[in-house]
Design a protein around this motif. Structure first.
Motif, PDB file in Angstrom:
ATOM      1  N   SER A 229     -31.374  70.362 -65.666  1.00 63.94           N
ATOM      2  CA  SER A 229     -30.694  71.258 -64.729  1.00 63.94           C
ATOM      3  C   SER A 229     -29.316  70.717 -64.326  1.00 63.94           C
ATOM      4  O   SER A 229     -28.417  71.473 -63.998  1.00 63.94           O
ATOM      5  CB  SER A 229     -31.555  71.514 -63.495  1.00 63.94           C
ATOM      6  N   ASP A 230     -29.120  69.399 -64.416  1.00 66.34           N
ATOM      7  CA  ASP A 230     -27.807  68.836 -64.108  1.00 66.34           C
ATOM      8  C   ASP A 230     -26.767  69.299 -65.130  1.00 66.34           C
ATOM      9  O   ASP A 230     -25.648  69.682 -64.796  1.00 66.34           O
ATOM     10  CB  ASP A 230     -27.890  67.299 -64.077  1.00 66.34           C
ATOM     11  N   LEU A 231     -27.169  69.292 -66.387  1.00 68.42           N
ATOM     12  CA  LEU A 231     -26.268  69.750 -67.451  1.00 68.42           C
ATOM     13  C   LEU A 231     -25.991  71.249 -67.286  1.00 68.42           C
ATOM     14  O   LEU A 231     -24.849  71.700 -67.381  1.00 68.42           O
ATOM     15  CB  LEU A 231     -26.925  69.469 -68.808  1.00 68.42           C
ATOM     16  N   ALA A 232     -27.058  72.010 -67.010  1.00 72.23           N
ATOM     17  CA  ALA A 232     -26.922  73.465 -66.868  1.00 72.23           C
ATOM     18  C   ALA A 232     -26.019  73.827 -65.682  1.00 72.23           C
ATOM     19  O   ALA A 232     -25.298  74.819 -65.716  1.00 72.23           O
ATOM     20  CB  ALA A 232     -28.298  74.109 -66.696  1.00 72.23           C
ATOM     21  N   ASP A 233     -26.033  73.001 -64.648  1.00 69.44           N
ATOM     22  CA  ASP A 233     -25.265  73.288 -63.439  1.00 69.44           C
ATOM     23  C   ASP A 233     -23.755  73.238 -63.674  1.00 69.44           C
ATOM     24  O   ASP A 233     -22.977  73.826 -62.938  1.00 69.44           O
ATOM     25  CB  ASP A 233     -25.658  72.296 -62.336  1.00 69.44           C
ATOM     26  N   GLY A 234     -23.327  72.481 -64.709  1.00 68.98           N
ATOM     27  CA  GLY A 234     -21.885  72.394 -64.986  1.00 68.98           C
ATOM     28  C   GLY A 234     -21.393  73.435 -65.968  1.00 68.98           C
ATOM     29  O   GLY A 234     -20.192  73.538 -66.212  1.00 68.98           O
ATOM     30  N   ILE A 235     -22.302  74.195 -66.554  1.00 75.32           N
ATOM     31  CA  ILE A 235     -21.902  75.178 -67.565  1.00 75.32           C
ATOM     32  C   ILE A 235     -21.702  76.533 -66.888  1.00 75.32           C
ATOM     33  O   ILE A 235     -22.644  77.114 -66.350  1.00 75.32           O
ATOM     34  CB  ILE A 235     -22.968  75.283 -68.673  1.00 75.32           C
ATOM     35  N   PHE A 236     -20.452  77.012 -66.887  1.00 76.14           N
ATOM     36  CA  PHE A 236     -20.150  78.296 -66.251  1.00 76.14           C
ATOM     37  C   PHE A 236     -20.160  79.418 -67.291  1.00 76.14           C
ATOM     38  O   PHE A 236     -19.624  79.244 -68.385  1.00 76.14           O
ATOM     39  CB  PHE A 236     -18.806  78.236 -65.538  1.00 76.14           C
ATOM     40  N   VAL A 237     -20.799  80.499 -66.935  1.00 74.87           N
ATOM     41  CA  VAL A 237     -20.929  81.599 -67.888  1.00 74.87           C
ATOM     42  C   VAL A 237     -20.474  82.920 -67.276  1.00 74.87           C
ATOM     43  O   VAL A 237     -20.415  83.065 -66.054  1.00 74.87           O
ATOM     44  CB  VAL A 237     -22.394  81.742 -68.382  1.00 74.87           C
TER      45      VAL A 237
END
Ligand code: ZN
Length: 243
Positions: A229-237
């Motif tokens: 979830s840390d990685l996912a939190d930085g990915i803006f879509v």
């Protein structure tokens, strides 16, 4: 008249040839940090600034006070720190320099997307606005840097798309990656191996509860990928354009 007797470190270095005095490197870093911390929050706390700038909270307090006196920041004890209009203008100038430099290094000098950030961090304080404008002209005025972040215009306008992070996307919805965080080269290399790069179309298949991992499928790939979830939190879509 009673003038403050503090022997201040200079806030300005030299006159830039295009717009007003140039700020010192440390002032530029503060304004940039406040800008990025207030992109998703109302204001920046002293502890968040100290962490972002890797300095002691006491030195943040002192610098914020001085920058407030100069008209770049607004600070109240209960509401934290925000940029004033002048502060925001300066922050956007620095961000423009940084992102044009990254794009130039990537496009014209053979740098990979994971090693442009550190180089741009150094050069952004030295490059003149004239140099940046010439680079921008050669690049045909790009709208985004290699990590998908919007590049402010010379007059300080910046695109503010309705982005959400991958953690906030509904299951089964097709989205397109708009931007990824640029600071950590290892993270960028990892994202690249997963195909999670700006422009990629992805769908969140599964999300484990309690901050657990997210399973995503990338449109051009067969196998789904599982990320924390840390990685996912930085990915803006953003929503897939035209759908
Ligand atoms: Zn960068």
């Amino acid at each position: 008249m009673d003038f403050p007797r503090r022997v201040a470190r200079p806030m300005f270095t030299h006159m830039s040839n295009t717009t007003g005095p140039r700020l010192t490197r440390s002032v530029e870093d503060y304004l940039k940090a406040v800008y990025s911390l207030t992109e998703r929050e109302e204001s920046a706390s002293t502890s968040a600034l100290a962490e972002a700038l890797d300095v002691q909270p006491a030195s943040v307090t002192g610098m914020v006070k001085r920058l407030a006196e100069c008209g770049y920041l607004e600070h109240t004890r209960y509401h934290g720190t925000r940029l004033t209009e002048a502060g925001s203008r300066e922050a956007l100038r620095i961000i423009r320099r940084h992102r044009i430099l990254e794009t130039y290094l990537y496009t014209h000098l053979g740098y990979s997307w994971d090693d442009v950030h550190q180089e741009a961090e150094r050069l952004e304080h030295a490059a003149s606005d004239t140099l940046i404008d010439r680079m921008a002209a050669i690049l045909e005025h790009p709208s985004h840097d290699p990590h998908g972040a919007p590049i402010p215009t010379p007059s300080g306008e910046i695109e503010r798309p309705e982005c959400v992070t991958l953690n906030e996307v509904a299951l089964g919805l097709a989205v397109q990656i708009r931007s990824v965080p640029d600071e950590d080269p290892a993270r960028l290399r990892y994202l690249e191996t997963l195909g999670l790069v700006p422009g990629a179309r992805i769908t969140v298949r599964e999300r484990a509860p309690f901050d657990g991992p997210t399973t995503v499928s990338v449109e051009t790939r067969v196998n789904a990928e599982v990320i924390g979830s840390d990685l996912a939190d930085g990915i803006f879509v953003i929503p897939v354009p035209g759908r």
